[in-house]
Design a protein around this motif. Sequence first.
Motif, PDB file in Angstrom:
ATOM      1  N   PRO A 123      -5.576  -3.715   9.557  1.00  0.00           N
ATOM      2  CA  PRO A 123      -6.311  -5.033   9.654  1.00  0.00           C
ATOM      3  C   PRO A 123      -7.153  -5.474   8.390  1.00  0.00           C
ATOM      4  O   PRO A 123      -7.231  -6.617   8.249  1.00  0.00           O
ATOM      5  N   LYS A 124      -7.354  -4.600   7.674  1.00  0.00           N
ATOM      6  CA  LYS A 124      -8.243  -4.874   6.469  1.00  0.00           C
ATOM      7  C   LYS A 124      -7.374  -5.414   5.377  1.00  0.00           C
ATOM      8  O   LYS A 124      -7.778  -5.794   4.407  1.00  0.00           O
ATOM      9  N   VAL A 125      -5.936  -5.276   5.278  1.00  0.00           N
ATOM     10  CA  VAL A 125      -5.152  -5.704   4.271  1.00  0.00           C
ATOM     11  C   VAL A 125      -4.199  -7.050   4.670  1.00  0.00           C
ATOM     12  O   VAL A 125      -4.268  -7.009   5.982  1.00  0.00           O
ATOM     13  N   ASP A 126      -3.703  -7.802   3.582  1.00  0.00           N
ATOM     14  CA  ASP A 126      -2.828  -8.905   4.128  1.00  0.00           C
ATOM     15  C   ASP A 126      -1.486  -8.555   4.678  1.00  0.00           C
ATOM     16  O   ASP A 126      -0.987  -7.477   4.645  1.00  0.00           O
ATOM     17  N   ALA A 127      -0.885  -9.462   5.526  1.00  0.00           N
ATOM     18  CA  ALA A 127       0.393  -9.194   6.216  1.00  0.00           C
ATOM     19  C   ALA A 127       1.398  -8.726   5.202  1.00  0.00           C
ATOM     20  O   ALA A 127       2.182  -7.636   5.486  1.00  0.00           O
TER      21      ALA A 127
ATOM     22  N   PRO B 244       2.808  11.243  -4.199  1.00  0.00           N
ATOM     23  CA  PRO B 244       1.649  11.052  -4.481  1.00  0.00           C
ATOM     24  C   PRO B 244       1.391   9.858  -5.420  1.00  0.00           C
ATOM     25  O   PRO B 244       0.519   9.000  -5.340  1.00  0.00           O
ATOM     26  N   LYS B 245       2.271   9.544  -6.258  1.00  0.00           N
ATOM     27  CA  LYS B 245       2.167   8.440  -7.302  1.00  0.00           C
ATOM     28  C   LYS B 245       2.281   7.009  -6.699  1.00  0.00           C
ATOM     29  O   LYS B 245       1.633   6.257  -6.961  1.00  0.00           O
ATOM     30  N   ILE B 246       3.228   7.128  -5.557  1.00  0.00           N
ATOM     31  CA  ILE B 246       3.257   5.661  -4.674  1.00  0.00           C
ATOM     32  C   ILE B 246       1.850   5.415  -3.922  1.00  0.00           C
ATOM     33  O   ILE B 246       1.241   4.318  -4.100  1.00  0.00           O
ATOM     34  N   TYR B 247       1.150   6.550  -3.664  1.00  0.00           N
ATOM     35  CA  TYR B 247      -0.071   6.275  -3.061  1.00  0.00           C
ATOM     36  C   TYR B 247      -1.202   5.819  -3.958  1.00  0.00           C
ATOM     37  O   TYR B 247      -2.046   5.065  -3.845  1.00  0.00           O
ATOM     38  N   GLU B 248      -1.132   6.597  -5.031  1.00  0.00           N
ATOM     39  CA  GLU B 248      -1.946   6.263  -6.268  1.00  0.00           C
ATOM     40  C   GLU B 248      -1.632   4.681  -6.842  1.00  0.00           C
ATOM     41  O   GLU B 248      -2.845   3.900  -7.035  1.00  0.00           O
TER      42      GLU B 248
ATOM     43  N   LEU C 150      -5.080  -2.081  -4.488  1.00  0.00           N
ATOM     44  CA  LEU C 150      -5.882  -2.320  -3.220  1.00  0.00           C
ATOM     45  C   LEU C 150      -7.390  -2.115  -3.386  1.00  0.00           C
ATOM     46  O   LEU C 150      -8.101  -2.623  -2.799  1.00  0.00           O
ATOM     47  N   CYS C 151      -7.652  -1.420  -4.602  1.00  0.00           N
ATOM     48  CA  CYS C 151      -9.027  -0.852  -5.160  1.00  0.00           C
ATOM     49  C   CYS C 151      -9.601  -0.275  -3.786  1.00  0.00           C
ATOM     50  O   CYS C 151     -10.739  -0.312  -3.511  1.00  0.00           O
ATOM     51  N   VAL C 152      -8.860   0.674  -3.382  1.00  0.00           N
ATOM     52  CA  VAL C 152      -9.350   1.524  -2.153  1.00  0.00           C
ATOM     53  C   VAL C 152      -9.122   3.176  -2.467  1.00  0.00           C
ATOM     54  O   VAL C 152      -8.234   3.269  -3.365  1.00  0.00           O
ATOM     55  N   PRO C 153      -9.744   4.079  -1.988  1.00  0.00           N
ATOM     56  CA  PRO C 153      -9.417   5.247  -2.101  1.00  0.00           C
ATOM     57  C   PRO C 153      -8.095   5.851  -1.927  1.00  0.00           C
ATOM     58  O   PRO C 153      -7.396   5.254  -0.930  1.00  0.00           O
ATOM     59  N   VAL C 154      -7.418   6.727  -2.469  1.00  0.00           N
ATOM     60  CA  VAL C 154      -5.982   7.217  -2.151  1.00  0.00           C
ATOM     61  C   VAL C 154      -5.780   7.463  -1.108  1.00  0.00           C
ATOM     62  O   VAL C 154      -4.663   7.259  -0.161  1.00  0.00           O
ATOM     63  N   GLU C 155      -6.689   8.458  -0.335  1.00  0.00           N
ATOM     64  CA  GLU C 155      -6.591   8.887   1.176  1.00  0.00           C
ATOM     65  C   GLU C 155      -6.451   7.911   2.111  1.00  0.00           C
ATOM     66  O   GLU C 155      -5.864   8.078   3.103  1.00  0.00           O
ATOM     67  N   MET C 156      -7.309   6.627   2.012  1.00  0.00           N
ATOM     68  CA  MET C 156      -7.066   5.685   2.878  1.00  0.00           C
ATOM     69  C   MET C 156      -5.604   5.037   2.867  1.00  0.00           C
ATOM     70  O   MET C 156      -5.157   4.935   4.309  1.00  0.00           O
ATOM     71  N   VAL C 157      -5.014   4.669   1.703  1.00  0.00           N
ATOM     72  CA  VAL C 157      -3.780   4.393   1.723  1.00  0.00           C
ATOM     73  C   VAL C 157      -2.782   5.553   2.236  1.00  0.00           C
ATOM     74  O   VAL C 157      -1.756   5.042   3.045  1.00  0.00           O
TER      75      VAL C 157
END
Length: 202
Positions: free
Chosen positions: A17-21, A41-45, A51-58
Amino acid sequence: MLLVLSEDHKEHLSFLPKVDAPVVGEFGRIALEFLRRGTSPKIYEGAARKLCVPVEMVQHGVEGLMFLMTESSKHMISEVDFLDSVLVLDFREELNQMLLQLYQQHHSQIRSILSYLPSNLPAYHNLEWRLDVQLARRSVRQEVIPMLTMRLHLTRSDSCSVYSIRILQTDPSTLLHLISTLEAALVAMKTSNARRILRNIK
């Protein structure tokens, strides 16, 4: 059938819910790509930087979405059951509909991918049965109960050969009672009361 999501899965999906559609749609695309080719892992990074968020969150968001889609597709749950299952996440209606659309668009493809994945669970191969009836016996005057003997053949998903045989034995009345109980349980699972209980299970 409703999905029962653990607290970990709820926490992983709470990022959506914290990101756009469009981002949710992109996460869905990444989840499908990972199912086909494995994680990267590269796609996560790259997504985390955008999104300016931690990799673990993504990573948790994508994996949570992957779990939701694979479990829904595996059990072929209906539109109503899918929406009831995601109610516990407290997402806005727009996001629920977007997840439903993702599921409806890709569930056949996901089931096809899952069919090629190795599994350690045994699979049904064949069932043989025999009804044993004793017609007469001098030492027993009362009615003799027939017995149903079944031989269940199981295979591994990675092999076509039978690797396990199970012998089961029961009398017809017990078997009929078991069948009626299971049918009643399946009917009860579709009631609104059962859906409400499943939604509240943690």
